[in-house]
Design an enzyme around this catalytic site. Structure first.
Site, PDB file in Angstrom:
ATOM      1  N   TYR A 116      -6.751   0.515  11.271  1.00 15.57           N
ATOM      2  CA  TYR A 116      -7.807   1.529  10.763  1.00 15.57           C
ATOM      3  C   TYR A 116      -8.313   0.901   9.296  1.00 15.57           C
ATOM      4  CZ  TYR A 116      -7.340   4.619  14.767  1.00 15.57           C
ATOM      5  OH  TYR A 116      -7.279   5.143  15.906  1.00 15.57           O
ATOM      6  N   HIS A 119       9.113  13.774  -2.390  1.00 17.77           N
ATOM      7  CA  HIS A 119       8.743  12.897  -1.090  1.00 17.77           C
ATOM      8  C   HIS A 119       8.614  13.727   0.056  1.00 17.77           C
ATOM      9  CE1 HIS A 119       8.227   9.437   1.282  1.00 17.77           C
ATOM     10  NE2 HIS A 119       8.026   8.647   0.388  1.00 17.77           N
ATOM     11  N   ARG A 163       2.309   9.651  -1.764  1.00 22.40           N
ATOM     12  CA  ARG A 163       3.604   9.262  -2.107  1.00 22.40           C
ATOM     13  C   ARG A 163       3.578   9.544  -3.669  1.00 22.40           C
ATOM     14  NH1 ARG A 163       1.929   5.128   0.864  1.00 22.40           N
ATOM     15  NH2 ARG A 163       3.173   4.728   2.719  1.00 22.40           N
TER      16      ARG A 163
END
Length: 410
Positions: free
Chosen positions: A373, A336, A246
């Site tokens: 995860y 982005h 980001r």
């Protein structure tokens, strides 16, 4: 029952000549107790064979007529086998609970308990929306008294200034506060935002513009390499493409987070949108870029310090403005957009297992058992993927071809 007192008598009532309390009986257990400190209405009664007293208030705030009405109401409670004193205490407690459990008080309590799991930017945005768009209209209201219409008026103010997406997000947050109030002691009867379904116009979000055609990506990488502005900005652009994190994460990269020997960038949970620590493998191209910029910013906290205040990170707008200067408008490529570019090409061109891509994007990925995860999951595969991606970008910049990474089914 015939009452004994008159308004004139109540007004003239005094203590005994020696200053001791004087009792003026009205009938049926109701009387006015006159003391030096004031005049008090009381009702003596018997409940479950016990002598008890309940107070109706102070004269003249409670006049004779009102005292008799309270007396009659208390007698009706007794007729229904309800203790007037206990009933009054319960009503008082409920009123206190209502007035103390304002929306703002509950919202701040909810925020304190839940925000530690968020990123700092999400936490700041949520509190800003509370302070600017919610608390001025709902903050002082007892949460149990707020109805859907009141909430909708609050949301309309946001919608009318053109911030429809924000209005939808605020509605969602208000609902979370109400549900918290329900499950933490029934301080609200229900979540009234459920009744507002369809009340706001649907928001159709606009995706961040991104270049996803390989030939155009090659041109973008050539333009970035030829960027004539500050070195820090050019390297930030290149790392945005290679690492596809980001924009705020790239701009706030710290030297202390980088392990050159292991070729890993370790982002702490407080910096991440999902509130979980994240590992980013650094391909050799990125290690070379970091060494290139180290003489310039290596003595600073941030890899990309602000041009105006070196103790702060580079602004997210720096990369966006650099893209504009290179000729990429907001409908063509955004800061982005590097994430969407990587997501698309890794999947469609390099045929990488989608789970590896999603985890590297720091999205909420769960395995077949529904378990999230952890940050080291599939690290070996992600290291290989990141190097393959960097090599692929270099090949597009040079106009050559690259063999796909591996089959998706792995």
């Amino acid at each position: 029952m015939k009452y004994k007192l008159t308004d004139t008598a109540v007004k003239a009532a005094k203590t005994k000549p020696d200053g001791k309390p004087a009792k003026y009986t009205d009938g049926g257990g109701l009387y006015l107790l006159v003391m030096k400190s004031g005049k008090y209405w009381h009702f003596d009664y018997t409940y479950e064979a016990k002598r008890k007293t309940v107070s109706f208030g102070v004269y003249p705030d409670i006049n004779l007529k009102t005292a008799r009405e309270k007396h009659q109401a208390a007698k009706e409670l007794l007729a229904r086998d309800i203790d007037p004193s206990a009933y009054k205490q319960q009503a008082k407690a409920e009123q206190i609970a209502i007035t103390e459990n304002t929306f703002e008080a509950i919202a701040l309590e909810w925020f304190t308990k839940t925000s530690p799991q968020w990123s700092q930017s999400h936490s700041d945005k949520t509190m800003s929306r509370f302070k600017n768009d919610v608390f001025p209209w709902l903050g002082n209201l007892p949460i149990a008294t707020i109805d859907p219409t009141t909430i909708l008026k609050c949301l309309r103010r946001v919608e009318e200034r053109g911030a429809l997406e924000t209005a939808h997000r605020i509605k969602q947050t208000i609902g979370q506060v109400f549900r918290y109030a329900v499950v933490t002691g029934l301080r609200a009867p229900r979540d009234p935002t459920a009744d507002l379904k369809g009340a706001l116009p649907a928001y159709r979000g606009k995706n961040f513009a991104a270049i996803i055609e390989p030939v155009q990506v090659g041109q973008l990488m050539r333009d970035i390499q030829a960027y004539k502005g500050h070195l820090e900005t050019r390297v930030a652009l290149q790392l945005s493409a290679y690492l596809f994190q980001r924009p705020n994460e790239i701009c706030a990269m710290e030297w202390a987070e980088i392990n050159i020997e292991k070729a890993l960038w370790s982002l702490p949970a407080e910096k991440m949108k999902m509130g979980q620590a994240h590992l980013v493998p650094l391909p050799k191209q990125c290690l070379e870029l970091l060494e290139e910029i180290r003489p310039l910013t290596g003595h600073r906290r941030y890899v990309f310090p602000s041009m105006t205040d070196s103790t702060k990170p580079m602004s997210n707008n720096t990369v966006r403005q650099a893209l504009r200067r290179m000729g990429y408008d907001n409908d063509t490529m955004t800061a982005h957009g590097f994430r969407a570019m990587a997501r698309t090409l890794l999947d469609e061109e390099l045929e990488v297992n989608i789970a590896y891509i999603e985890q590297q994007l720091s999205h909420a990925v769960k395995d077949v058992n529904g378990t999230s995860y952890n940050r080291t999951k599939h690290l070996r595969q992600r290291i290989a993927m990141m190097q393959q991606w960097a090599d692929y970008l270099d090949s597009l910049r040079a106009g050559t071809q690259v063999i796909p990474f591996k089959a998706k089914a792995g």
